[in-house]
Motif scaffolding. Structure first.
Motif, short mmCIF file in Angstrom:
data_model
loop_
_atom_site.label_atom_id
_atom_site.label_comp_id
_atom_site.label_asym_id
_atom_site.label_seq_id
_atom_site.Cartn_x
_atom_site.Cartn_y
_atom_site.Cartn_z
N GLY A 114 0.77 -1.44 -0.19
CA GLY A 114 -0.19 -0.46 -0.35
C GLY A 114 1.06 1.50 0.26
N ILE A 115 0.08 1.79 0.12
CA ILE A 115 1.19 4.05 -0.43
C ILE A 115 0.02 4.62 0.42
N ALA A 116 1.35 5.55 1.48
CA ALA A 116 0.64 6.60 2.56
C ALA A 116 1.44 8.00 2.14
N THR A 117 0.90 8.37 1.23
CA THR A 117 1.99 9.85 0.95
C THR A 117 1.09 10.86 1.02
N GLY A 118 1.91 12.21 0.99
CA GLY A 118 1.84 13.41 1.13
C GLY A 118 1.08 13.85 -0.35
N VAL A 142 -3.82 8.69 0.21
CA VAL A 142 -3.11 10.42 -0.39
C VAL A 142 -3.74 11.49 0.96
N ALA A 143 -3.18 12.72 0.14
CA ALA A 143 -4.07 13.97 1.11
C ALA A 143 -4.76 14.95 0.70
N ASP A 144 -5.39 14.20 -0.42
CA ASP A 144 -7.06 14.57 -0.07
C ASP A 144 -7.68 14.20 0.71
N HIS A 145 -7.72 13.41 1.41
CA HIS A 145 -8.71 12.80 2.37
C HIS A 145 -8.84 12.13 3.97
N HIS A 146 -7.33 12.40 4.13
CA HIS A 146 -6.88 12.34 5.10
C HIS A 146 -6.29 13.79 5.95
N PRO A 147 -6.35 14.47 7.31
CA PRO A 147 -4.98 15.70 7.92
C PRO A 147 -3.34 14.89 7.47
N SER A 148 -2.79 15.84 7.42
CA SER A 148 -1.21 16.01 6.82
C SER A 148 -0.60 15.22 8.25
N LYS A 149 0.70 14.13 7.30
CA LYS A 149 1.39 13.38 8.42
C LYS A 149 1.26 14.80 9.48
N PRO A 150 2.36 14.35 10.13
CA PRO A 150 2.21 12.61 11.04
C PRO A 150 1.35 12.25 11.24
#
Length: 228
Positions: A114-118, A142-150
């Motif tokens: 899988g991928i977890a990316t900004g 992807v960044a569209d659907h989540h708060p930013s890392k971390p």
């Protein structure tokens, strides 16, 4: 779903592909288009991994929200223009041995990739299509659907989609943001030395640090062997 399934999550920029020239050029163009002094290469690479609005806010905190949004949009346009001029394989090439190791890992029956990316959804889709890997990664956060890392949302969503527990997953990344995200989600973390954050910052947060992509399968195996 089998309890033996394992989820291997990858960051993209600085981990799978070397996109630093593409990122720095795009950020420089976006600032210069607004007659602003562009951040240095080091400053730009320090924010790789963050969602774009958060990254720009860190690079230019004195700008108004309106101007920050304009820089964000300028970056997106510049990034697409450079990609159109050069193609993904040229502007964001895979690191040595990355593609071969991905194929080896994908061939293991109980491994899920899988991928977890900004990156944005559009940006990730274009990158994977450019490299012919649209079907390699079963979960793509992807960044569209989540708060930013971390923030751990990307990993938590990937775990839920794949039906995998945190102790059956590992995150591979090149930044402190990746390592902190993994820790917040309760998953193991492997740091790579070839990316955009200094190894000295990564090592205290990682279960393993690797300097060659070919060392990744063994590092993953060691993590799960130690859990038995």
């Amino acid at each position: 779903m089998s309890a033996d399934l394992r989820l291997i999550l990858f960051d993209v920029d600085g981990t799978l592909v070397d996109s630093q020239a593409h990122i720095v050029a795009s950020m420089t163009r976006s600032f210069e288009a607004m007659d602003l002094a562009a951040p240095s290469r080091e400053e730009t690479l320090s924010i790789v991994g963050l969602s774009l609005p958060v990254a720009v806010a860190q690079l230019a905190p004195a700008l108004s929200a309106t101007d920050q949004a304009a820089v964000v949009e300028g970056y997106k346009q510049a990034y697409m223009q450079i990609r159109a001029e050069q193609g993904s394989a040229q502007s964001s090439p895979f690191y040595p041995h990355a593609r071969k190791v991905l194929q080896e890992l994908a061939a293991v029956d109980h491994y899920l990739l899988g991928i977890a990316t900004g990156k944005s959804r559009r940006g990730l889709d274009a990158l994977l299509a450019g490299h012919g890997l649209e079907k390699m990664f079963l979960t793509q956060q992807v960044a569209d659907h989540h708060p930013s890392k971390p923030h751990p949302a990307m990993i938590e969503t990937a775990l839920a989609e794949m039906g995998v527990a945190p102790d059956q997953a590992v995150m591979i990344g090149d930044t402190v943001f990746d390592m902190e995200m993994a820790r917040a989600a309760g998953v193991s973390a492997i740091a790579v030395e070839w990316g955009y954050h200094d190894t000295a910052r990564l090592a205290p947060l990682a279960d393993h640090v690797i300097s060659d992509f070919r060392a990744l399968p063994q590092a993953i195996a060691q993590i799960w062997e130690s859990d038995k």
